[in-house]
Motif scaffolding. Structure first.
Motif, mmCIF file in Angstrom:
data_model
loop_
_atom_site.group_PDB
_atom_site.id
_atom_site.type_symbol
_atom_site.label_atom_id
_atom_site.label_comp_id
_atom_site.label_asym_id
_atom_site.label_seq_id
_atom_site.Cartn_x
_atom_site.Cartn_y
_atom_site.Cartn_z
ATOM 1 N N GLY A 121 0.821 -1.215 0.000
ATOM 2 C CA GLY A 121 0.000 0.000 0.000
ATOM 3 C C GLY A 121 0.847 1.253 0.000
ATOM 4 N N VAL A 122 1.901 1.256 0.792
ATOM 5 C CA VAL A 122 2.819 2.397 0.839
ATOM 6 C C VAL A 122 3.532 2.531 -0.505
ATOM 7 C CG1 VAL A 122 4.837 3.386 1.983
ATOM 8 C CG2 VAL A 122 3.127 2.156 3.333
ATOM 9 N N TYR A 123 3.962 1.417 -1.075
ATOM 10 C CA TYR A 123 4.593 1.437 -2.396
ATOM 11 C C TYR A 123 3.651 2.046 -3.434
ATOM 12 C CZ TYR A 123 8.970 -1.191 -1.784
ATOM 13 O OH TYR A 123 10.241 -1.584 -1.453
ATOM 14 N N SER A 124 2.372 1.649 -3.408
ATOM 15 C CA SER A 124 1.439 2.162 -4.425
ATOM 16 C C SER A 124 1.215 3.665 -4.255
ATOM 17 C CB SER A 124 0.119 1.390 -4.408
ATOM 18 O OG SER A 124 -0.582 1.596 -3.206
ATOM 19 N N LEU A 125 1.111 4.145 -3.017
ATOM 20 C CA LEU A 125 0.937 5.587 -2.793
ATOM 21 C C LEU A 125 2.166 6.374 -3.239
ATOM 22 C CD1 LEU A 125 -0.786 5.635 0.718
ATOM 23 C CD2 LEU A 125 -1.809 6.262 -1.474
ATOM 24 N N ARG A 149 6.238 5.474 5.295
ATOM 25 C CA ARG A 149 4.975 5.210 6.006
ATOM 26 C C ARG A 149 4.762 6.255 7.105
ATOM 27 N NH1 ARG A 149 2.098 0.567 6.525
ATOM 28 N NH2 ARG A 149 3.788 -0.700 5.669
ATOM 29 N N LEU A 150 5.811 6.533 7.895
ATOM 30 C CA LEU A 150 5.711 7.534 8.967
ATOM 31 C C LEU A 150 5.434 8.931 8.407
ATOM 32 C CD1 LEU A 150 8.577 6.414 11.366
ATOM 33 C CD2 LEU A 150 6.120 6.317 11.801
ATOM 34 N N LYS A 151 6.075 9.259 7.286
ATOM 35 C CA LYS A 151 5.857 10.568 6.650
ATOM 36 C C LYS A 151 4.394 10.714 6.233
ATOM 37 C CE LYS A 151 7.165 13.110 2.473
ATOM 38 N NZ LYS A 151 6.051 12.867 1.577
ATOM 39 N N TYR A 152 3.838 9.659 5.599
ATOM 40 C CA TYR A 152 2.428 9.721 5.199
ATOM 41 C C TYR A 152 1.518 9.838 6.415
ATOM 42 C CZ TYR A 152 3.318 8.649 0.268
ATOM 43 O OH TYR A 152 3.718 8.700 -1.036
ATOM 44 N N ALA A 153 1.823 9.107 7.484
ATOM 45 C CA ALA A 153 1.011 9.174 8.699
ATOM 46 C C ALA A 153 1.045 10.583 9.288
ATOM 47 C CB ALA A 153 1.490 8.148 9.719
#
Length: 196
Positions: A121-125, A149-153
């Motif tokens: 999911g992180v790869y696709s975003l 992942r942390l940056k997106y969160a």
């Protein structure tokens, strides 16, 4: 016969969702759509839809997870829906050209490969972010996916109004809903047998 609701029309016209109104109409102002797509409730891929060229590109970070034909079949309903929507909402002079046509499908190889389970999911975003900004896809791999992942969160938390969650709340009901009247502080109602 599929009937499109106003929500579909609003997306087509760039006035939905409310949090990201662009007022850019599909085809006229925006010719490419980016979609995160889930295959069989187990794997996320990035999808790039070129509305003018009628082309669908799927960027899969774990290309061994599904056969190419399975990936193609999983995105077919989305492509059919987009084609029908374009045919329904396009200006009269564009309707015949836009709706009902099949899209060419491409499964893009060479996407950074995800070896760790649970990060697709992180790869696709991140793939969509890179594509939209015109950047190469080499900036993601298993060594930095945790940081991404942390940056997106953190970015999502910046967008959320947390004021409702940060205010202390006063219980509106007894903290002893099943206790006896002897257990409850004075002035609070309980549903004990004594009150029946």
């Amino acid at each position: 016969m599929f009937e499109f609701t106003i929500g579909f029309e609003n997306h087509y016209n760039g006035i939905a969702p409310d949090c990201t109104v662009t007022n850019k109409k599909w085809v006229q102002d925006a010719d490419t759509l980016y979609i995160t797509h889930n295959i069989c409730n187990s794997h996320w891929v990035a999808v790039e839809v070129n509305l003018l060229k009628k082309r669908v590109k799927v960027y899969d970070s774990i290309y061994s997870a599904f056969e190419e034909n399975d990936v193609k079949e999983s995105v077919k309903p989305d492509m059919k829906l987009i084609s029908l929507l374009l045919g329904h909402l396009a200006p009269k002079e564009e309707k015949q050209k836009m709706g009902g046509c099949a899209y060419n499908f491409y499964l893009i190889k060479g996407v950074p490969h995800n070896d760790q389970s649970g990060d697709c999911g992180v790869y696709s975003l991140k793939c969509i972010e890179c594509l939209a900004l015109g950047r190469c896809l080499t900036s993601i791999d298993d060594t930095n996916v945790g940081d991404i992942r942390l940056k997106y969160a953190a970015e999502m938390m910046d967008e959320v109004d947390l004021s409702d969650f940060l205010q202390p709340t006063i219980p509106k009901t007894s903290p002893y809903p099943r206790g006896t009247s002897d257990d409850a502080p004075q002035g609070l109602e309980t549903d004990s047998l004594d009150s029946l």
